[in-house]
Design a protein around this motif. Sequence first.
Motif, mmCIF file in Angstrom:
data_model
loop_
_atom_site.group_PDB
_atom_site.id
_atom_site.type_symbol
_atom_site.label_atom_id
_atom_site.label_comp_id
_atom_site.label_asym_id
_atom_site.label_seq_id
_atom_site.Cartn_x
_atom_site.Cartn_y
_atom_site.Cartn_z
ATOM 1 N N VAL A 121 0.633 -1.273 -0.068
ATOM 2 C CA VAL A 121 -0.038 0.006 0.260
ATOM 3 C C VAL A 121 0.719 1.308 -0.108
ATOM 4 O O VAL A 121 0.607 2.298 -0.547
ATOM 5 C CB VAL A 121 -0.872 -0.068 1.298
ATOM 6 N N SER A 122 2.050 1.281 0.803
ATOM 7 C CA SER A 122 2.856 2.348 0.826
ATOM 8 C C SER A 122 3.367 2.686 -0.481
ATOM 9 O O SER A 122 3.675 3.870 -0.943
ATOM 10 C CB SER A 122 4.032 2.248 1.866
ATOM 11 N N GLU A 123 3.738 1.621 -1.218
ATOM 12 C CA GLU A 123 4.500 1.577 -2.701
ATOM 13 C C GLU A 123 3.395 2.258 -3.518
ATOM 14 O O GLU A 123 3.715 3.109 -4.364
ATOM 15 C CB GLU A 123 4.936 0.621 -3.087
ATOM 16 N N PHE A 124 2.012 1.926 -3.490
ATOM 17 C CA PHE A 124 1.219 2.294 -4.333
ATOM 18 C C PHE A 124 0.924 3.749 -4.307
ATOM 19 O O PHE A 124 0.781 4.639 -5.086
ATOM 20 C CB PHE A 124 -0.129 1.612 -4.343
ATOM 21 N N VAL A 125 0.919 4.230 -2.876
ATOM 22 C CA VAL A 125 0.358 5.522 -2.302
ATOM 23 C C VAL A 125 1.621 6.467 -2.814
ATOM 24 O O VAL A 125 1.315 7.719 -3.380
ATOM 25 C CB VAL A 125 0.230 5.754 -1.149
ATOM 26 N N ALA A 126 2.613 6.021 -2.595
ATOM 27 C CA ALA A 126 3.969 6.787 -3.140
ATOM 28 C C ALA A 126 3.896 7.034 -4.637
ATOM 29 O O ALA A 126 4.179 8.205 -5.018
ATOM 30 C CB ALA A 126 5.228 6.173 -2.612
ATOM 31 N N ALA A 127 3.541 6.053 -5.395
ATOM 32 C CA ALA A 127 3.772 5.994 -6.756
ATOM 33 C C ALA A 127 2.360 7.030 -7.228
ATOM 34 O O ALA A 127 2.829 7.919 -8.283
ATOM 35 C CB ALA A 127 3.293 4.670 -7.274
ATOM 36 N N MET A 128 1.294 6.789 -6.744
ATOM 37 C CA MET A 128 0.332 7.706 -7.106
ATOM 38 C C MET A 128 0.349 9.138 -6.832
ATOM 39 O O MET A 128 0.138 10.267 -7.459
ATOM 40 C CB MET A 128 -1.014 7.445 -6.081
ATOM 41 N N ASP A 129 1.088 9.550 -5.630
ATOM 42 C CA ASP A 129 1.514 10.994 -5.048
ATOM 43 C C ASP A 129 2.462 11.367 -5.984
ATOM 44 O O ASP A 129 2.714 12.658 -6.638
ATOM 45 C CB ASP A 129 2.252 10.711 -3.673
ATOM 46 N N CYS A 214 9.354 4.411 1.109
ATOM 47 C CA CYS A 214 9.552 3.318 0.139
ATOM 48 C C CYS A 214 10.579 3.763 -0.913
ATOM 49 O O CYS A 214 10.469 4.752 -1.513
ATOM 50 C CB CYS A 214 8.206 3.092 -0.335
ATOM 51 N N PRO A 215 11.328 2.788 -1.210
ATOM 52 C CA PRO A 215 12.415 2.858 -2.311
ATOM 53 C C PRO A 215 11.992 2.845 -3.784
ATOM 54 O O PRO A 215 12.563 2.006 -4.441
ATOM 55 C CB PRO A 215 13.773 2.163 -2.000
ATOM 56 N N ILE A 216 10.968 3.857 -4.026
ATOM 57 C CA ILE A 216 10.268 3.592 -5.492
ATOM 58 C C ILE A 216 11.284 4.620 -6.431
ATOM 59 O O ILE A 216 11.869 5.588 -5.893
ATOM 60 C CB ILE A 216 9.039 3.929 -5.594
#
Length: 244
Positions: A121-129, A214-216
Amino acid sequence: METVLKNTRPTAKQMFLDPRTKILLCLTVSSVMISSDSFGIMNIVLPCLAAIPLLFLILLKKPQIAAYYAVMYLFTATVPRLLMPHVSPLFNLLFTGMIAMFTKLIPGMSMFCLLVLTTTVSEFVAAMDRLHIPKKFSIPVSVMFRFFPTIREEYKAIRDAMRLREVGSWRNPMEMLEYRMVPLLTGLVTIGNELSTSALTRGLDSPVRRTNVCPIGFHWQDGVALLLCIAVITCFVLSTFYGW
């Protein structure tokens, strides 16, 4: 701390790809597989797209699931072509047409499952931001990312409880429906409310820009995936509008 996070490399669980790249791959595979027909250049493109989920399953060290996927896709791809000349039109429409439809659905469904299972969830939210997606879209989808795994855990708990009581087996479908499906459907409402409350408690709806550990980020493999998507879309356009 910032240096450590920037030097962290993606793990195999993330399929070595940024969440935004995985979303793009999922959309490309599902849309092209459903929208295109097997003629011309798409006779080569479609099997290559179907091989993408198989490749990721192998990278994630899931040989059994990869074997199931390969057998299922080969079955749905070859059986209609073998049976079509030898069966009646009605049987051809009901049976082979249904199997052929699964050929278009299985790769897209597999990519969606891989996206949900390998993206937190954290990776997805970071990507959406990073993409500046509105909260009205990112919050419900982030809740969905936890919803399906929670349903699976809830069903396993109900199944184990019914096995201890020796009720709800497959030998009695109506009893299984009563003692397994009814508690599961009742619990889905509670699960949805709890996940929504959890997301709001973590401040996902806050108008302030959130920090994320998250290291995206994009790497060379994301560039390769992007070029692959561009090539597939180009082939789809050439095949659809120019008859290649």
